[in-house]
Motif scaffolding. Structure first.
Motif, PDB file in Angstrom:
ATOM      1  N   THR A 231       0.850  -1.182   0.000  1.00  0.00           N
ATOM      2  CA  THR A 231       0.000   0.000   0.000  1.00  0.00           C
ATOM      3  C   THR A 231       0.891   1.240   0.000  1.00  0.00           C
ATOM      4  O   THR A 231       2.101   1.158   0.258  1.00  0.00           O
ATOM      5  CB  THR A 231      -0.888   0.030   1.260  1.00  0.00           C
ATOM      6  OG1 THR A 231      -0.034   0.156   2.407  1.00  0.00           O
ATOM      7  CG2 THR A 231      -1.753  -1.211   1.353  1.00  0.00           C
ATOM      8  N   ARG A 232       0.315   2.385  -0.248  1.00  0.00           N
ATOM      9  CA  ARG A 232       1.065   3.638  -0.197  1.00  0.00           C
ATOM     10  C   ARG A 232       1.670   3.833   1.195  1.00  0.00           C
ATOM     11  O   ARG A 232       2.801   4.264   1.332  1.00  0.00           O
ATOM     12  CB  ARG A 232       0.179   4.823  -0.577  1.00  0.00           C
ATOM     13  CG  ARG A 232       0.963   6.120  -0.610  1.00  0.00           C
ATOM     14  CD  ARG A 232       0.099   7.339  -0.924  1.00  0.00           C
ATOM     15  NE  ARG A 232       0.966   8.485  -1.014  1.00  0.00           N
ATOM     16  CZ  ARG A 232       1.284   9.100  -2.135  1.00  0.00           C
ATOM     17  NH1 ARG A 232       0.790   8.674  -3.275  1.00  0.00           N
ATOM     18  NH2 ARG A 232       2.088  10.129  -2.129  1.00  0.00           N
ATOM     19  N   GLU A 233       0.912   3.498   2.237  1.00  0.00           N
ATOM     20  CA  GLU A 233       1.394   3.659   3.607  1.00  0.00           C
ATOM     21  C   GLU A 233       2.613   2.778   3.871  1.00  0.00           C
ATOM     22  O   GLU A 233       3.573   3.214   4.513  1.00  0.00           O
ATOM     23  CB  GLU A 233       0.280   3.341   4.615  1.00  0.00           C
ATOM     24  CG  GLU A 233      -0.877   4.324   4.601  1.00  0.00           C
ATOM     25  CD  GLU A 233      -1.800   4.191   3.384  1.00  0.00           C
ATOM     26  OE1 GLU A 233      -1.912   3.078   2.801  1.00  0.00           O
ATOM     27  OE2 GLU A 233      -2.392   5.211   2.990  1.00  0.00           O
ATOM     28  N   MET A 234       2.586   1.557   3.378  1.00  0.00           N
ATOM     29  CA  MET A 234       3.731   0.656   3.537  1.00  0.00           C
ATOM     30  C   MET A 234       4.955   1.207   2.801  1.00  0.00           C
ATOM     31  O   MET A 234       6.077   1.129   3.312  1.00  0.00           O
ATOM     32  CB  MET A 234       3.376  -0.748   3.031  1.00  0.00           C
ATOM     33  CG  MET A 234       2.322  -1.442   3.867  1.00  0.00           C
ATOM     34  SD  MET A 234       1.603  -2.879   3.041  1.00  0.00           S
ATOM     35  CE  MET A 234       2.899  -4.074   3.257  1.00  0.00           C
TER      36      MET A 234
ATOM     37  N   VAL B 244       4.160   4.237 -10.452  1.00  0.00           N
ATOM     38  CA  VAL B 244       4.626   5.094  -9.366  1.00  0.00           C
ATOM     39  C   VAL B 244       5.332   6.304  -9.962  1.00  0.00           C
ATOM     40  O   VAL B 244       6.010   6.199 -10.987  1.00  0.00           O
ATOM     41  CB  VAL B 244       5.592   4.317  -8.436  1.00  0.00           C
ATOM     42  CG1 VAL B 244       6.235   5.226  -7.408  1.00  0.00           C
ATOM     43  CG2 VAL B 244       4.863   3.167  -7.749  1.00  0.00           C
ATOM     44  N   LYS B 245       5.176   7.453  -9.318  1.00  0.00           N
ATOM     45  CA  LYS B 245       5.900   8.668  -9.704  1.00  0.00           C
ATOM     46  C   LYS B 245       6.596   9.228  -8.474  1.00  0.00           C
ATOM     47  O   LYS B 245       5.988   9.316  -7.400  1.00  0.00           O
ATOM     48  CB  LYS B 245       4.960   9.721 -10.293  1.00  0.00           C
ATOM     49  CG  LYS B 245       5.703  10.963 -10.778  1.00  0.00           C
ATOM     50  CD  LYS B 245       4.778  11.939 -11.493  1.00  0.00           C
ATOM     51  CE  LYS B 245       5.577  13.125 -12.026  1.00  0.00           C
ATOM     52  NZ  LYS B 245       4.721  14.088 -12.737  1.00  0.00           N
TER      53      LYS B 245
ATOM     54  N   ASP C   8       2.941   9.938  -6.795  1.00  0.00           N
ATOM     55  CA  ASP C   8       1.774   9.139  -7.173  1.00  0.00           C
ATOM     56  C   ASP C   8       2.077   7.686  -6.903  1.00  0.00           C
ATOM     57  O   ASP C   8       3.203   7.228  -7.136  1.00  0.00           O
ATOM     58  CB  ASP C   8       1.435   9.305  -8.665  1.00  0.00           C
ATOM     59  CG  ASP C   8       0.983  10.710  -9.005  1.00  0.00           C
ATOM     60  OD1 ASP C   8       0.235  11.308  -8.208  1.00  0.00           O
ATOM     61  OD2 ASP C   8       1.380  11.207 -10.076  1.00  0.00           O
ATOM     62  N   PHE C   9       1.068   6.946  -6.449  1.00  0.00           N
ATOM     63  CA  PHE C   9       1.245   5.537  -6.129  1.00  0.00           C
ATOM     64  C   PHE C   9      -0.030   4.792  -6.473  1.00  0.00           C
ATOM     65  O   PHE C   9      -1.053   4.949  -5.810  1.00  0.00           O
ATOM     66  CB  PHE C   9       1.570   5.384  -4.634  1.00  0.00           C
ATOM     67  CG  PHE C   9       1.848   3.969  -4.228  1.00  0.00           C
ATOM     68  CD1 PHE C   9       3.127   3.455  -4.319  1.00  0.00           C
ATOM     69  CD2 PHE C   9       0.832   3.158  -3.745  1.00  0.00           C
ATOM     70  CE1 PHE C   9       3.396   2.150  -3.945  1.00  0.00           C
ATOM     71  CE2 PHE C   9       1.087   1.848  -3.362  1.00  0.00           C
ATOM     72  CZ  PHE C   9       2.375   1.349  -3.460  1.00  0.00           C
TER      73      PHE C   9
ATOM     74  N   ALA D 279       7.435   0.567  -8.416  1.00  0.00           N
ATOM     75  CA  ALA D 279       6.288   0.159  -9.246  1.00  0.00           C
ATOM     76  C   ALA D 279       6.080  -1.352  -9.121  1.00  0.00           C
ATOM     77  O   ALA D 279       4.953  -1.819  -8.958  1.00  0.00           O
ATOM     78  CB  ALA D 279       6.508   0.567 -10.698  1.00  0.00           C
ATOM     79  N   ALA D 280       7.173  -2.112  -9.169  1.00  0.00           N
ATOM     80  CA  ALA D 280       7.075  -3.562  -9.013  1.00  0.00           C
ATOM     81  C   ALA D 280       6.539  -3.927  -7.628  1.00  0.00           C
ATOM     82  O   ALA D 280       5.655  -4.777  -7.499  1.00  0.00           O
ATOM     83  CB  ALA D 280       8.445  -4.205  -9.239  1.00  0.00           C
ATOM     84  N   ALA D 281       7.065  -3.281  -6.596  1.00  0.00           N
ATOM     85  CA  ALA D 281       6.617  -3.558  -5.229  1.00  0.00           C
ATOM     86  C   ALA D 281       5.131  -3.264  -5.053  1.00  0.00           C
ATOM     87  O   ALA D 281       4.451  -3.944  -4.287  1.00  0.00           O
ATOM     88  CB  ALA D 281       7.442  -2.739  -4.230  1.00  0.00           C
TER      89      ALA D 281
END
Length: 140
Positions: A11-14, A40-41, A34-35, A73-75
């Protein structure tokens, strides 16, 4: 993005927590802009200690941006990862106040994720592409 359905997705938080404990990421000053799953940016201000003798961002910093955004991005799709390899094409000097990079998953497989990234230099509010990369990211 094509490929298998992920078993673990960050998640973004992680991702923000991982950023907070990464010394090099913090030294660079990387910001997650951005996520989304598979895209991802990020950005980082170009500081004097990040430049080379001509005054533009050092290729190692440009490479870091490409590598990082590909891995993140992969994660975002498969969970914990490390970079297996990447190829970086430097297209233009990275001149500006900031670098941004966009990474996208091309295909997520069982053991590896193929990604791509574009890195931009931002000068006076205008983005100019300075590098592009392909990366293979391995699941941990």
């Amino acid at each position: 993005m094509t490929g298998t359905v992920p078993k673990v997705q960050l998640t973004r938080e992680m991702m923000e927590q991982a950023i907070a404990i990464s010394p090099f990421t913090n030294w660079v000053g990387t910001k997650l802009l951005d996520f989304d799953p598979g895209r991802v940016k990020i950005s980082a201000a170009i500081r004097k200690e990040m430049t080379q003798h001509h005054g533009f961002a050092h290729g190692a910093i440009v490479g870091y941006m490409a590598d990082t955004v590909c891995a993140w991005a992969a994660a975002s799709v498969v969970g914990d990862v490390v970079t297996s390899e990447y190829k970086l094409n430097l297209l233009a000097p990275a001149i500006g106040e900031e670098l941004t990079a966009v990474g996208e998953v091309i295909k997520a497989g069982g053991r590896q994720v193929v990604t791509r990234a574009d890195v931009y230099a931002v000068k006076d509010g205008t983005e100019k592409i300075v590098a592009t990369a392909l990366a293979t990211i391995a699941r941990v």
